[in-house]
Scaffold this active site. Sequence first.
Site, PDB file in Angstrom:
ATOM      1  N   ALA A   1      36.115  28.688  40.902  1.00 50.69           N
ATOM      2  CA  ALA A   1      35.713  29.737  41.494  1.00 50.69           C
ATOM      3  C   ALA A   1      34.591  30.191  40.732  1.00 50.69           C
ATOM      4  O   ALA A   1      33.336  29.324  40.548  1.00 50.69           O
ATOM      5  CB  ALA A   1      36.256  31.303  40.616  1.00 50.69           C
ATOM      6  N   ASP A   2      33.562  31.058  42.476  1.00 49.58           N
ATOM      7  CA  ASP A   2      32.136  31.728  42.362  1.00 49.58           C
ATOM      8  C   ASP A   2      31.618  32.556  42.626  1.00 49.58           C
ATOM      9  O   ASP A   2      32.895  33.375  43.455  1.00 49.58           O
ATOM     10  CB  ASP A   2      31.646  31.061  43.498  1.00 49.58           C
ATOM     11  CG  ASP A   2      29.834  31.054  43.728  1.00 49.58           C
ATOM     12  OD1 ASP A   2      29.837  30.342  42.347  1.00 49.58           O
ATOM     13  OD2 ASP A   2      29.728  32.025  45.001  1.00 49.58           O
ATOM     14  N   THR A   3      31.372  33.217  41.184  1.00 50.70           N
ATOM     15  CA  THR A   3      31.236  34.989  41.728  1.00 50.70           C
ATOM     16  C   THR A   3      29.457  35.672  42.213  1.00 50.70           C
ATOM     17  O   THR A   3      28.817  34.829  41.830  1.00 50.70           O
ATOM     18  CB  THR A   3      31.050  35.425  40.126  1.00 50.70           C
ATOM     19  OG1 THR A   3      32.174  35.271  39.410  1.00 50.70           O
ATOM     20  CG2 THR A   3      30.947  37.327  40.187  1.00 50.70           C
TER      21      THR A   3
ATOM     22  N   GLY B   1      35.423  34.526  44.754  1.00 53.61           N
ATOM     23  CA  GLY B   1      35.877  33.255  45.806  1.00 53.61           C
ATOM     24  C   GLY B   1      36.945  32.110  44.447  1.00 53.61           C
ATOM     25  O   GLY B   1      35.981  32.079  43.504  1.00 53.61           O
TER      26      GLY B   1
END
Length: 176
Positions: free
Chosen positions: A71-73, A108
């Site tokens: 994930a990436d925030t 994501g």
Amino acid sequence: AVVLASGSPRRKELLGLVLPEEYGFEVQTSDFAEDLPKDTDAADYALRTATAKGESVVKARNAPDELVISADTVVVRKDKILEKPRDDDHARDMLSKLSGKTHKVITGVALFHKGRSCGFHACTKVTFSKLPAAAIDDYVATGDPLDKAGGYGIQGRAGCFVEGIDGCYHNVVGLP
């Protein structure tokens, strides 16, 4: 086996809420540099970054039967992507720009299993109260902003800055 491709303690905690302790999961951080160009929309950027992180871990582990989750925030204000601040001054600048305004938090998420992958993104709107400069300075002095997108963590001290959210709280923490 399930592998969380993230060094984020917040993501580890969130995944632990949905996976029973006896099932468990492993954590392996990615060696991806997180340096993709930001000339695209934020949802695409977050998903591409999550995908690249996951691909890095999948390649390093070479274990196709594992389920790898990455994930990436990012925080977005006026179509500008705010990632982790470089230093205290950058954190102060970010928090000042978020003060008294609504911004988006986009995560994501990419999933990899048996040579296949898929991904999605989630978006939550967060409204900050008007923040006095002293409150920003006090928060920055804790060191808390430096490892968080947008320079704040809703689950910690900065939670008191939040006037409201529209969407998934866990997305703001880092894993919807």
